[in-house]
Design an enzyme around this catalytic site. Sequence first.
Site, short mmCIF file in Angstrom:
data_model
loop_
_atom_site.label_atom_id
_atom_site.label_comp_id
_atom_site.label_asym_id
_atom_site.label_seq_id
_atom_site.Cartn_x
_atom_site.Cartn_y
_atom_site.Cartn_z
N HIS A 308 48.06 -10.13 9.60
CA HIS A 308 48.53 -8.75 9.75
C HIS A 308 49.41 -8.53 10.96
O HIS A 308 50.08 -7.48 11.05
CB HIS A 308 47.34 -7.78 9.79
CG HIS A 308 46.76 -7.49 8.44
ND1 HIS A 308 45.85 -8.31 7.82
CD2 HIS A 308 46.99 -6.48 7.57
CE1 HIS A 308 45.52 -7.80 6.65
NE2 HIS A 308 46.21 -6.70 6.45
N GLY A 309 49.44 -9.44 11.89
CA GLY A 309 50.31 -9.24 13.05
C GLY A 309 50.11 -10.31 14.10
O GLY A 309 49.06 -10.94 14.18
#
Length: 462
Positions: A308-309
């Site tokens: 996600h990041g």
Amino acid sequence: MGIYWITPSLKGKNIVLLIASLIFYAWGGPTYLILLLLMSAISWIGSLRVEALENKPRRRMLVLWITTLIQLGLLGYFKYAGLFTATLKHFIGWPQHVLEVALPIGISFYTFQLITYTVDVYRNEAKAQRSYWMVLLYAALYFQCIAGPIVRYQDVADEITGRKVKLEEVGRGISRFSVGLFKKAVLANSCAKIADQLCPMDISVLQHQSAAAIWLGLLMYMLQIYLDFSAYSDMAIGMGWMVGFHFKENFNYPYISQSITEFWRRWHISLSTFFRDYVYIPLGGNRKGAFRQIINMFVVWAATGFWHGANWNYLLWGLYFFVFLVLEKWVIKGLLAKTPRVFKHIYLLVIIYFGWLLFRYTNFNTLMVAFKGMFAMNHNQWLDMSTKMIFLNNIYFIIFAIIACLPIASMAYRWLKVEMRRRFVSRVAFYIVDIVAPVALVLISTMTLVGNSYNPFLYFQF
């Protein structure tokens, strides 16, 4: 779309779609179009070799590993090189300069899609595509390339080479797209504006926010995340119908869940399915005992969080859900089964609510200030007049946004459709509304986008 619909042959339609997709992608960063072309070529060549080596299992697996590792290596470099070099410099003082690599738009999505393509060919679940341009079309489809859902090759392989556009599905697609656009442009953006005002990223401002401001701001962020992410999936599914592709649902009203396990069956379904089918099951799944299953779950949720990041808070976010999934499976399973539905739902919402706090703040100092501020531990007050006014001024919008996260509207629509079909006049009126409503939603969304420069793009980190 007009050119696509009037093009007579499927080959011509695919050419129109591919050109549109490449222009669309290049608009967001023309340099990285080369990377998309290269990664598609790697999967195309690798899959052809995998299929050709049908009777040589070792060499076949070697080609699969090489192809997959190259794809993951490129994703790792562009997405995580800066994070890892910054972490090394912080702890050991090396390297001298932190790598600053621009993140190609959508790389997380199309990398995973290309991996599913090669793996599906290896598993004999799909045939290798002879045409490079069709592999590129699969990876670059403009309506889902940069924001999902993650589409498995085997799910659309037949439609790439043989599909028909049905007028009824075009209508459904336009309706679905208009709903998604409205959710993003009107609802999600408005939630984001309130969330950023009450839960700012600037630590110097955040530490003076009242407890009520942070609680309300995080609620708005919770609504924004769902409305924004699901809106892109709505638009992708709708545009898919318009051109003859049928993508699977990616969100199924996750906030009505009654456990974390159920939540992840309803939230970002294509991502959960990818990690289940391409990571969890190949690692052994639940077939090798409870301890090994926990290890496999740990790997999956660490990877899910990190996907996600490129910040450590996302890893923490993934492991946060890992803990609750383990608890639900082995510790509180019996207790949850006996708990009334309303309390199970409250339990779910509380866990998800604090999970979004971990997701929002990438800086751990800011995260701790926000957490302490929720309980007035930053020498801040519990409630201030500004927050009270923001709440009262937006009360009807907040209620509407909450309703938009629930299946109430879709259930009412289906009920009205059945009821009105029984009477001719009502049926005609219903079909008129069915035509007018999407136009109205698109016009409202367009006016909102034109009149408001505040249009956050959460997918920049993917």
